[in-house]
Design a protein around this motif. Structure first.
Motif, PDB file in Angstrom:
ATOM      1  N   ASN A   1       8.097  12.635   6.936  1.00 17.81           N
ATOM      2  CA  ASN A   1       6.636  12.582   6.825  1.00 17.81           C
ATOM      3  C   ASN A   1       6.151  12.554   5.383  1.00 17.81           C
ATOM      4  N   ALA A   2       7.071  12.647   4.436  1.00 26.11           N
ATOM      5  CA  ALA A   2       6.682  12.924   3.051  1.00 26.11           C
ATOM      6  C   ALA A   2       6.018  11.749   2.351  1.00 26.11           C
ATOM      7  N   ILE A   3       6.493  10.532   2.536  1.00 27.83           N
ATOM      8  CA  ILE A   3       5.950   9.398   1.787  1.00 27.83           C
ATOM      9  C   ILE A   3       4.473   9.187   2.119  1.00 27.83           C
ATOM     10  N   GLU A   4       4.138   9.250   3.405  1.00 25.08           N
ATOM     11  CA  GLU A   4       2.741   9.090   3.794  1.00 25.08           C
ATOM     12  C   GLU A   4       1.873  10.196   3.194  1.00 25.08           C
ATOM     13  N   ARG A   5       2.411  11.424   3.172  1.00 20.41           N
ATOM     14  CA  ARG A   5       1.632  12.535   2.608  1.00 20.41           C
ATOM     15  C   ARG A   5       1.500  12.377   1.088  1.00 20.41           C
ATOM     16  N   LEU A   6       2.548  11.912   0.414  1.00 21.13           N
ATOM     17  CA  LEU A   6       2.452  11.652  -1.015  1.00 21.13           C
ATOM     18  C   LEU A   6       1.357  10.629  -1.319  1.00 21.13           C
ATOM     19  N   GLN A   7       1.311   9.573  -0.529  1.00 22.68           N
ATOM     20  CA  GLN A   7       0.285   8.552  -0.734  1.00 22.68           C
ATOM     21  C   GLN A   7      -1.116   9.136  -0.585  1.00 22.68           C
ATOM     22  N   GLU A   8      -1.284  10.024   0.380  1.00 24.05           N
ATOM     23  CA  GLU A   8      -2.597  10.653   0.585  1.00 24.05           C
ATOM     24  C   GLU A   8      -2.969  11.542  -0.595  1.00 24.05           C
ATOM     25  N   ILE A   9      -2.030  12.352  -1.044  1.00 27.97           N
ATOM     26  CA  ILE A   9      -2.313  13.299  -2.122  1.00 27.97           C
ATOM     27  C   ILE A   9      -2.603  12.575  -3.431  1.00 27.97           C
TER      28      ILE A   9
ATOM     29  N   ALA B   1       7.139   6.563  -8.279  1.00 31.23           N
ATOM     30  CA  ALA B   1       6.877   5.353  -7.493  1.00 31.23           C
ATOM     31  C   ALA B   1       6.913   5.607  -5.994  1.00 31.23           C
ATOM     32  N   ALA B   2       7.386   6.768  -5.566  1.00 25.62           N
ATOM     33  CA  ALA B   2       7.427   7.071  -4.136  1.00 25.62           C
ATOM     34  C   ALA B   2       6.035   7.211  -3.543  1.00 25.62           C
ATOM     35  N   SER B   3       5.028   7.439  -4.387  1.00 26.12           N
ATOM     36  CA  SER B   3       3.660   7.601  -3.894  1.00 26.12           C
ATOM     37  C   SER B   3       2.832   6.327  -4.029  1.00 26.12           C
ATOM     38  N   HIS B   4       3.476   5.225  -4.402  1.00 25.08           N
ATOM     39  CA  HIS B   4       2.741   3.970  -4.573  1.00 25.08           C
ATOM     40  C   HIS B   4       1.973   3.642  -3.282  1.00 25.08           C
ATOM     41  N   PRO B   5       0.693   3.283  -3.397  1.00 23.32           N
ATOM     42  CA  PRO B   5      -0.120   3.105  -2.180  1.00 23.32           C
ATOM     43  C   PRO B   5       0.277   1.916  -1.325  1.00 23.32           C
ATOM     44  N   LYS B   6       0.943   0.902  -1.910  1.00 23.65           N
ATOM     45  CA  LYS B   6       1.283  -0.300  -1.153  1.00 23.65           C
ATOM     46  C   LYS B   6       2.781  -0.527  -1.005  1.00 23.65           C
ATOM     47  N   LEU B   7       3.571  -0.129  -2.019  1.00 27.35           N
ATOM     48  CA  LEU B   7       5.007  -0.395  -1.971  1.00 27.35           C
ATOM     49  C   LEU B   7       5.772   0.812  -2.539  1.00 27.35           C
ATOM     50  N   PRO B   8       5.830   1.899  -1.775  1.00 26.28           N
ATOM     51  CA  PRO B   8       6.542   3.084  -2.269  1.00 26.28           C
ATOM     52  C   PRO B   8       8.023   2.804  -2.473  1.00 26.28           C
TER      53      PRO B   8
END
Length: 373
Positions: free
Chosen positions: A103-111, A305-312
């Motif tokens: 679940n982490a990548i989606e949460r990183l993008q949100e934060i 880069a794991a939190s990139h909004p389009k291409l993590p």
């Protein structure tokens, strides 16, 4: 000359070497470990160990940057990270430490969707400066022109411009882009740029006037730059190529020396020793510092880069469970170590490698011989 391999009709590739594929060769002389120095100097700033803390929110908070500096290394705060987006991100970092990897990548993008707040950049720099250490902050090439002047005005000592891949010549039909050479020339503070992965890019970045060049794309077990972009340059070869560019640039300029900071495949003290032997002046420490008790995300690790909004790009490593004994930053850097895998007392390991192979300074150690099977 690089070994070239034909992988099919009309396609020739260069053979690259990882740090794990080369090893140090002892010489006829050994040294007393007490005679070995790991000191390193970048521009006017001197450090006890050739260590740069990777500007990840998983490892570098204002407090851990100060501790890194107190222990003789250089900590770098991410100027586009959580500490410059939120007044107090500690609850978010704790949440991330407990977040399951799936679940982490989606949460990183949100934060990380929260915008950077300019006033927080100045506040964080002031906080770190109050710790009495060399102050460094990182920005991506895309936002350097906008955000770096705020850091310079706040009194930062060193500026780091870092992306997965950084070039001196970015071509775009979409408008103005950052001219690194002009930008660096207009600054009164030293700048470190990267990452570079080959001779030509390293040479071009040196010609911008940078004081240091980051070599590598930060590859480790949690990087997915290879699987997402197909980019993966073995570190031993990348460092050696950048070191060759440095030698030629030294001749070209009549003596201007540019420091190389290795970023990738640095997972233990042996890798640090081999990176320096390949020609690095210092190494950038990322996931290995996430294990320290002072790390703000309690053992969790992720690339920016794991939190990139389009291409993590990057996998997420969850935090440690509460029943694991966690070493402090001093133990990781200097020991004493209770592990035999090279993950603690990193620079005790470097000093011993230098002593065993007959070298007393980091600069001399760059001449060490290497072998591959």
């Amino acid at each position: 000359m690089r070994e070239l391999v034909e992988i099919g009709p009309g396609k020739i590739v260069a053979r690259g070497w990882r740090l794990s594929e080369v090893a140090l060769v002892p010489t006829r002389r050994t040294r007393d470990i007490d005679d070995v120095s790991t000191e390193w100097q970048l521009d006017a700033y001197r450090f006890e160990i050739p260590a740069v803390g990777h500007p990840s929110d998983a490892t570098m908070s204002p407090a851990s940057v100060i501790e890194m500096g107190r222990l003789g290394g250089l900590g770098v705060l991410n100027g586009e990270g959580l500490w410059c987006r939120y007044v107090d991100p500690t609850s978010l970092l704790k949440e991330l430490a407990d977040t399951p990897a799936e679940n982490a990548i989606e949460r990183l993008q949100e934060i990380y969707a929260e915008p950077v707040k300019p006033e927080l950049i100045a506040e964080r720099i002031a906080e770190i400066r109050a710790g009495g250490i060399t102050t460094a902050i990182r920005f991506s090439p895309q936002h350097t022109a906008e955000l770096a002047p705020l850091a310079v005005e706040a009194g930062v000592d060193l500026l780091v411009i870092q992306g997965t891949i950084v070039s001196a010549e970015h071509v775009s039909s979409g408008g103005d882009v950052l001219n690194l050479k002009q930008f660096i020339a207009d600054l009164d503070i030293p700048v470190v740029v990267g990452g570079a992965t080959n001779y030509k890019t390293a040479m071009h970045l040196m010609r911008t006037g940078a004081a240091g060049v980051i070599v590598g794309v930060g590859s480790d077990d949690w990087s997915t730059t290879d699987t997402v972009l197909g980019i993966d340059v073995p570190m031993a070869s990348a460092i050696v190529e950048a070191a060759a560019a440095r030698r030629d640039y030294l001749d070209e300029t009549g003596g201007r020396y540019v420091h190389l900071i290795a970023d990738g495949e640095i997972t233990n003290s042996g890798a640090i020793a081999k990176a320096v032997a390949c020609g690095a002046d210092a190494v950038m420490l990322g996931s290995i510092l996430a294990d320290a008790a002072e790390s703000p995300a309690a053992g969790a690790w992720w690339h920016s880069a794991a939190s990139h909004p389009k291409l993590p790009r990057g996998r997420f490593r969850p935090g440690d469970s509460g029943d694991i004994e966690v070493p402090d930053l001093e133990a990781i850097l200097y020991g004493p170590s209770n592990s035999s895998d090279g993950s603690q007392n990193l620079f005790g390991g470097l000093r011993r490698a230098m002593a065993k192979t007959g070298y007393t300074s980091v600069k001399e150690f760059q001449k060490a011989s290497l072998v591959t099977a």
